[in-house]
Design an enzyme around this catalytic site. Structure first.
Site, PDB file in Angstrom:
ATOM      1  N   ASP A   1      20.457  -4.005 -11.798  1.00 59.75           N
ATOM      2  CA  ASP A   1      19.418  -3.543 -12.692  1.00 59.75           C
ATOM      3  C   ASP A   1      18.222  -3.251 -11.831  1.00 59.75           C
ATOM      4  OD1 ASP A   1      18.749  -3.284 -15.561  1.00 59.75           O
ATOM      5  OD2 ASP A   1      20.225  -4.904 -15.735  1.00 59.75           O
TER       6      ASP A   1
ATOM      7  N   ARG B   1      24.744  -3.475 -19.159  1.00 60.33           N
ATOM      8  CA  ARG B   1      25.239  -4.690 -18.534  1.00 60.33           C
ATOM      9  C   ARG B   1      26.271  -5.388 -19.437  1.00 60.33           C
ATOM     10  NH1 ARG B   1      25.954  -7.883 -14.062  1.00 60.33           N
ATOM     11  NH2 ARG B   1      26.127 -10.027 -14.747  1.00 60.33           N
TER      12      ARG B   1
HETATM   13  N1  EPU Z   1      24.585 -14.954 -12.170  1.00 65.52           N
HETATM   14  C1  EPU Z   1      25.369 -15.069 -11.048  1.00 65.52           C
HETATM   15  N2  EPU Z   1      26.721 -14.909 -11.175  1.00 65.52           N
HETATM   16  C2  EPU Z   1      27.304 -14.650 -12.371  1.00 65.52           C
HETATM   17  C3  EPU Z   1      26.495 -14.531 -13.515  1.00 65.52           C
HETATM   18  C4  EPU Z   1      25.139 -14.690 -13.384  1.00 65.52           C
HETATM   19  O1  EPU Z   1      24.874 -15.279  -9.953  1.00 65.52           O
HETATM   20  O2  EPU Z   1      28.537 -14.529 -12.418  1.00 65.52           O
HETATM   21  C5  EPU Z   1      23.116 -15.104 -12.048  1.00 65.52           C
HETATM   22  C6  EPU Z   1      22.425 -13.773 -12.296  1.00 65.52           C
HETATM   23  O3  EPU Z   1      22.389 -12.961 -11.143  1.00 65.52           O
HETATM   24  C7  EPU Z   1      21.052 -14.217 -12.736  1.00 65.52           C
HETATM   25  C8  EPU Z   1      21.343 -15.477 -13.522  1.00 65.52           C
HETATM   26  O4  EPU Z   1      22.626 -15.925 -13.070  1.00 65.52           O
HETATM   27  O5  EPU Z   1      20.259 -14.533 -11.641  1.00 65.52           O
HETATM   28  C9  EPU Z   1      21.330 -15.293 -15.030  1.00 65.52           C
HETATM   29  O6  EPU Z   1      22.352 -14.419 -15.416  1.00 65.52           O
HETATM   30  P1  EPU Z   1      23.082 -14.493 -16.839  1.00 65.52           P
HETATM   31  O7  EPU Z   1      24.528 -14.341 -16.594  1.00 65.52           O
HETATM   32  O8  EPU Z   1      22.599 -15.678 -17.598  1.00 65.52           O
HETATM   33  O9  EPU Z   1      22.496 -13.192 -17.528  1.00 65.52           O
HETATM   34  P2  EPU Z   1      23.283 -11.988 -18.182  1.00 65.52           P
HETATM   35  O10 EPU Z   1      24.316 -12.484 -19.110  1.00 65.52           O
HETATM   36  O11 EPU Z   1      23.681 -11.017 -17.140  1.00 65.52           O
HETATM   37  C10 EPU Z   1      21.665 -11.887 -20.231  1.00 65.52           C
HETATM   38  C11 EPU Z   1      20.825 -10.838 -20.895  1.00 65.52           C
HETATM   39  C12 EPU Z   1      19.593 -10.539 -20.052  1.00 65.52           C
HETATM   40  C13 EPU Z   1      18.811 -11.821 -19.835  1.00 65.52           C
HETATM   41  C14 EPU Z   1      19.730 -12.876 -19.208  1.00 65.52           C
HETATM   42  C15 EPU Z   1      19.076 -14.216 -19.016  1.00 65.52           C
HETATM   43  C16 EPU Z   1      22.476  -9.504 -22.001  1.00 65.52           C
HETATM   44  C17 EPU Z   1      23.168  -8.206 -22.126  1.00 65.52           C
HETATM   45  N3  EPU Z   1      21.594  -9.615 -21.038  1.00 65.52           N
HETATM   46  O12 EPU Z   1      22.107 -11.327 -19.001  1.00 65.52           O
HETATM   47  O13 EPU Z   1      18.803  -9.646 -20.826  1.00 65.52           O
HETATM   48  O14 EPU Z   1      17.727 -11.557 -18.993  1.00 65.52           O
HETATM   49  O15 EPU Z   1      20.896 -13.072 -20.038  1.00 65.52           O
HETATM   50  O16 EPU Z   1      18.634 -14.725 -20.231  1.00 65.52           O
HETATM   51  O17 EPU Z   1      22.701 -10.411 -22.795  1.00 65.52           O
HETATM   52  C18 EPU Z   1      17.563  -7.698 -21.275  1.00 65.52           C
HETATM   53  O18 EPU Z   1      17.910  -7.831 -22.448  1.00 65.52           O
HETATM   54  O19 EPU Z   1      16.712  -6.861 -20.909  1.00 65.52           O
HETATM   55  C19 EPU Z   1      18.187  -8.545 -20.269  1.00 65.52           C
HETATM   56  C20 EPU Z   1      18.130  -8.289 -18.980  1.00 65.52           C
END
Ligand code: EPU
Length: 422
Positions: free
Chosen positions: A121, A97
């Site tokens: 995912d 991701r």
């Molecule tokens: N979201 C949207 N639109 C966007 C971005 C996010 O709708 O443009 C929504 C997502 O679908 C989700 C929520 O916002 O429902 C949170 O998403 P966020 O962008 O905060 O998460 P991420 O950056 O994609 C990171 C970690 C995840 C962790 C989340 C939340 C990384 C690589 N991944 O994901 O970690 O769960 O923040 O804390 O940094 C893991 O390590 O196993 C993992 C999944």
């Protein structure tokens, strides 16, 4: 780092005792690696966890033009020779991701990017609309076709961006893009996770002008393109891995000293663990955990930082499954993130999910069975559950665990767990 058919076999042996070290955070180091796109030269990252996702990000960066090399365990040297190809192909993007984190740096550095759209995912769709909207506000133009996005911008300009939700990835992409933008970018409702802070601090030591780090209002004043410089940086320790060892001792019993656990990054979680009956004490950089018999149930909901992270949730549900009474867990980030519950049921847990809630009735004891890891955190939770289960728990899908855990098996074995990889 192992083959796809590897399994982890865990047997309940009782108390754990000893010392474990917490490695660097996956969700930080991958973003630090992507940030090396911004400036030519050689970077040195330390406290780098030995995990498959670091290798995957290394492959993606190599295709873009940044070479990485591990000179010794925990250290990664990355060299950006300046000749970048701003294209992130599907076969590399689909592996992690965090590959979406090359978008901001490539766009601001090269003025164009072609990125295969990151997929979902196991726990659901993961859109990037907030990344795109923010970059559009800064002057980028996007085209989407055949599963790819193409973004262009001669030079991005500053903008006032207000997030509807404090997305980790979108905050990181906007900040990295803003470092070379013309003017000032503010992000309201920015994510405040320790891993976002770690990235901002590395950018600042590279010469970026960022204020409000660690708050929900980040202000980035763009500097001249090409004026940032490479740095040495130590990756922040992994709070999710640290919590995994706390959960392990909570269900197995015993006493652990967890070194390089940053309790200040886990304040809410540790408070809740204390309510569940764990004795916790903190010294600088060290967390002592003593299990005090059977756990008590609590209700928990996942929230953006500083709330209880969604990534802790499989561990919390596993702990509740052997606690006294009933706990209700509410997931506010990824509604679909309950798939591992089916696996816990195979171990005799009593968990019912409805919508984004799980009702967990503690049972006296789990019983070992074959189970599957569906994602990184779910896999770690299966290992923890195995420590609390009578008989043998055999976990397949170990490749997921390898993506984010640095020698989970070795670390647990070193404190007395009966655990092997076969
Ligand atoms: N979201 C949207 N639109 C966007 C971005 C996010 O709708 O443009 C929504 C997502 O679908 C989700 C929520 O916002 O429902 C949170 O998403 P966020 O962008 O905060 O998460 P991420 O950056 O994609 C990171 C970690 C995840 C962790 C989340 C939340 C990384 C690589 N991944 O994901 O970690 O769960 O923040 O804390 O940094 C893991 O390590 O196993 C993992 C999944």
């Amino acid at each position: 780092m192992g083959s796809p058919s590897d399994q982890i076999v865990v047997r309940r042996v009782g108390e754990l005792k000893g010392l474990v070290d917490v490695p660097g955070a996956k969700n930080s180091v991958l973003k630090l690696m992507a940030a090396t796109i911004l400036a030519d030269g050689t970077y040195e990252l330390s406290n780098v966890p030995a995990i498959v996702d670091v290798a995957s990000m290394g492959d993606l960066l190599a295709a873009i033009g940044v070479r990485s090399e591990s000179t010794e365990p925990g250290r990664l040297t990355l060299t950006n020779a300046g000749d970048l190809e701003p294209v992130a192909p599907y076969e590399l993007v689909e592996r992690i991701r965090a590959s979406v984190n090359v978008l901001g740096p490539l766009l601001t550095r090269c003025g164009r990017v072609r990125l295969s759209m990151p997929g979902g995912d196991d726990f659901g769709a993961r859109p990037i609309d907030m990344h795109v909207d923010g970059l559009e506000k800064m002057g980028a133009e996007f085209k989407f076709s055949h599963g790819e996005l193409e973004a262009t911008a001669d030079r991005l300009h500053g903008a006032d961006i207000v997030f509807g939700f404090p997305s980790v990835g979108a905050t990181e992409n906007i900040v990295t893009a803003a470092v070379y933008a013309d003017g000032v970018t503010t992000i309201e409702n920015a994510a405040r996770e320790p891993e976002v802070v770690d990235l901002c601090e590395m950018l600042r030591s590279m010469g970026a002008d960022i204020t409000g780090i660690g708050t929900s209002r980040l202000v980035v004043r763009g500097v001249e393109r090409g004026s940032l410089r490479p740095v040495r940086h130590r990756t922040v320790p992994d709070r999710i891995q640290a919590a995994t060892y706390v959960a392990a001792v909570a269900v197995a019993g015993g006493e652990l000293t967890i070194r390089d656990a940053r309790a200040e990054h886990m304040e809410n979680l540790l408070g809740r663990f204390a309510e569940m009956g764990l004795e916790l004490s903190v010294e600088p950089g060290v967390l002592h955990v003593v299990a005090q018999g059977r756990l008590r149930s609590i209700d928990v909901q996942t929230l953006p930082y500083p709330g209880i992270a969604t990534d802790y949730k499989p561990l919390v549900i596993t702990m509740l499954s052997v606690a006294d009474d009933v706990g209700i867990v509410t997931e506010n980030l990824y509604p679909g993130r309950f798939r591992y519950v089916e696996e816990l049921l195979r171990l005799g847990a009593d968990v019912r999910t409805t919508g984004h809630h799980a009702v967990v009735r503690g049972v006296p004891r789990l019983s070992g069975a074959p189970v599957r890891a569906h994602d990184i955190r779910a896999g770690a939770a299966m290992v923890v559950a195995g420590l609390a289960a009578e008989g043998e728990t055999v976990i397949s899908g170990v490749a997921h665990i390898d993506r984010g855990y640095d020698d989970l098996v070795g670390r647990l074995a070193s404190v007395g767990a009966d655990i092997v990889r076969v």
